[in-house]
Every structure is written in C-alpha cells, then in structure tokens.
Scaffold this motif. Structure first.
Motif, PDB file in Angstrom:
ATOM      1  N   ARG A  36       0.864  -1.178   0.000  1.00 46.49           N
ATOM      2  CA  ARG A  36       0.000   0.000   0.000  1.00 46.49           C
ATOM      3  C   ARG A  36       0.903   1.231   0.000  1.00 46.49           C
ATOM      4  NH1 ARG A  36      -4.173   0.924   4.924  1.00 46.49           N
ATOM      5  NH2 ARG A  36      -2.226   1.021   6.124  1.00 46.49           N
ATOM      6  N   GLN A  37       0.537   2.224  -0.796  1.00 49.29           N
ATOM      7  CA  GLN A  37       1.344   3.444  -0.871  1.00 49.29           C
ATOM      8  C   GLN A  37       0.481   4.662  -0.604  1.00 49.29           C
ATOM      9  OE1 GLN A  37       3.051   4.620  -4.725  1.00 49.29           O
ATOM     10  NE2 GLN A  37       4.966   5.108  -3.694  1.00 49.29           N
ATOM     11  N   THR A  38       0.901   5.463   0.368  1.00 47.08           N
ATOM     12  CA  THR A  38       0.240   6.732   0.658  1.00 47.08           C
ATOM     13  C   THR A  38       1.302   7.811   0.798  1.00 47.08           C
ATOM     14  OG1 THR A  38       0.337   6.383   3.043  1.00 47.08           O
ATOM     15  CG2 THR A  38      -1.644   5.604   1.911  1.00 47.08           C
ATOM     16  N   MET A  39       0.869   9.052   0.708  1.00 44.35           N
ATOM     17  CA  MET A  39       1.814  10.154   0.876  1.00 44.35           C
ATOM     18  C   MET A  39       2.379  10.149   2.298  1.00 44.35           C
ATOM     19  SD  MET A  39       2.226  11.919  -1.878  1.00 44.35           S
ATOM     20  CE  MET A  39       2.784  13.511  -1.270  1.00 44.35           C
ATOM     21  N   ALA A  88      -5.773   4.847  -0.876  1.00 46.72           N
ATOM     22  CA  ALA A  88      -4.346   4.679  -1.163  1.00 46.72           C
ATOM     23  C   ALA A  88      -4.204   4.052  -2.541  1.00 46.72           C
ATOM     24  CB  ALA A  88      -3.697   3.774  -0.118  1.00 46.72           C
ATOM     25  N   VAL A  89      -2.960   3.881  -2.956  1.00 47.48           N
ATOM     26  CA  VAL A  89      -2.684   3.070  -4.138  1.00 47.48           C
ATOM     27  C   VAL A  89      -2.163   1.721  -3.646  1.00 47.48           C
ATOM     28  CG1 VAL A  89      -1.425   2.842  -6.293  1.00 47.48           C
ATOM     29  CG2 VAL A  89      -2.118   5.106  -5.500  1.00 47.48           C
ATOM     30  N   TYR A  90      -2.774   0.674  -4.110  1.00 42.65           N
ATOM     31  CA  TYR A  90      -2.403  -0.678  -3.710  1.00 42.65           C
ATOM     32  C   TYR A  90      -1.671  -1.346  -4.872  1.00 42.65           C
ATOM     33  CZ  TYR A  90      -5.363  -0.015   0.323  1.00 42.65           C
ATOM     34  OH  TYR A  90      -5.905   0.468   1.511  1.00 42.65           O
ATOM     35  N   PHE A  91      -0.477  -1.830  -4.566  1.00 42.19           N
ATOM     36  CA  PHE A  91       0.342  -2.490  -5.583  1.00 42.19           C
ATOM     37  C   PHE A  91       0.474  -3.972  -5.269  1.00 42.19           C
ATOM     38  CE2 PHE A  91       1.794   0.929  -8.151  1.00 42.19           C
ATOM     39  CZ  PHE A  91       1.943   2.033  -7.323  1.00 42.19           C
TER      40      PHE A  91
END
Lengths: 115, 113
Positions: A36-39, A88-91
């Motif tokens: 998971r990617q968040t600022m 979030a962006v989930y990779f």
C-alpha cells in the motif's frame, strides 16, 4: 509476458462497502506481495505469499483486511468494511525465488478512494 | 537485518546537468541492491540491480550506480538529466535467498527546464 496485472485501475467506493482488488502475477513467479502506498506512510508491505501460502501478514493493518491466493495465477486483497483512511494506491508485485537476487516486478496499481 | 537510507527526499537539477541520488545501506550479509523508478501515477519499474557481480551497474535510460562496500553506498547517477527523468526513485536492499526487500523512503527528482 504481460507483466503483473492488477484490476481495477481505479476504484471509488462509499465508506462501509466491501472492496476487492485483484492481481495476476507473472507466470512462474512463486512469490506474491501486496503493498500500500500513501503520501503519509510511503510504501508499506501488507502481506506476501510463497507458492500460494501466506508467509507474513504482519503488515495487514487490521481485521478488515484479508488476502487470498487460491492458485498460482490469482490473488485478491479484500477490505470489508472500507473506511476513508484506506484510500491509497495498492500495488501487487511478484518475484521468482529469492527476491534478493531478482527483485520484484510490480503491477500498475489500483487507486482506491473511499468516500 | 537490513536497512536503507536515502539521504535526500527531494533533488532538483537543471535539464542537461548530472544527476546524483544518494543511498546508503546496512546489511548483515552480502547485499543485493536495486533502484526502482516510479513516474507519476505509475507502478514501480526496475532501473538496475547489483547482485555481487560488477560493482558498476548500468541500467535503463542512461542511469548507473556504483556499489561501494567500504562506504556502504549505492548512489544512482546519470550524466545528463532529461525532462522525462522527473519521478520518484527508490533504493532497495535485499539478500540472496531472502524473499523480502527493504525499500527506502524515496527521492523525488525534479528537472528544471
């Protein structure tokens, strides 16, 4: 090779709804990772699988999150119920053998917005 | 145990000038080291990797990195920046046989026209 395929690319859902993210790893890769990617928090490892078996889920934030890998070519990450802070962006990423030697191949990600 | 530190959270360079993104690592074993690039709204793409072969590693788009064991560094360089290099760059450390990689916090590279 089509690479790691994630779907959907974008998902907008209302708070409280169930969300399912999907991932198809590269054929022959035996490891699969969900990030998971968040600022605010950057890139976080949520869970990873080896030969379809979950190995480490210590990064899963809470019981609302679950992940499965029913076979070598498919994995899901489910959030139920979803909350705005899950936005979030989930990779998804996959690798062959020891990642220390080969690295990961990432998918394009799913951008989740919970309103 | 393994860790990686990216020394700059943000780097700005003018187009056509050299790029230097700094990375220090810590590893209990001989490390594998990687640089990944993430363009806006895209996934992470492998730029280059070091896995105990040549210490100077060449990657895609003219980037290269040098493994310096004595300095525990793996800095990323490019002789001449291009506008398309604007992105987030991640330094990553792993060990052969260990399935988990450790990511740095990223360096945002801005290219000034």
């Amino acid at each position: 090779d089509a690479g790691v395929i994630q779907s959907p690319r974008h998902e907008v859902t209302e708070m409280g709804q169930e969300v399912t993210l999907r991932c198809k790893p590269i054929s022959g890769h035996d490891y699969l990772f969900w990030y998971r990617q968040t600022m605010m928090r950057g890139l976080e490892l949520l869970i990873y699988f080896n030969n379809n078996v979950p190995i480490d889920d210590s990064g899963m934030p809470e019981d609302r999150f679950s992940a499965k890998m029913p076979n070598a070519s498919f994995s899901t990450l489910k959030i139920q119920p979803s909350e705005p802070r899950d936005s979030a962006v989930y990779f998804c990423a996959s690798s062959l053998g020891g990642s220390g030697n080969y690295g990961y191949t990432f998918g394009s990600g799913t951008r989740l917005t919970v309103v | 145990a393994q860790s990686v530190t990216q020394l700059d959270s943000h780097v700005s360079v003018s187009e056509g000038t050299p790029v230097l993104l700094r990375c220090n690592y810590s590893s209990s074993y001989s490390p594998s080291l990687f640089w990944y690039v993430q363009h806006p709204n895209k996934g992470l793409q492998l730029l280059l990797k070091y896995t105990s072969a040549a210490t100077l590693v060449k990657g895609i788009n003219g980037f290269e990195a040098e493994f310096k064991k004595s300095e525990t560094s793996f800095h990323l360089t490019k002789p001449s920046a291009h506008m398309s290099d604007a992105a987030e760059y991640f330094c990553v450390v792993g060990n052969f046989g260990n399935e988990k990689l450790t990511f740095g916090t990223g360096t945002r590279l801005t290219i000034i026209p």
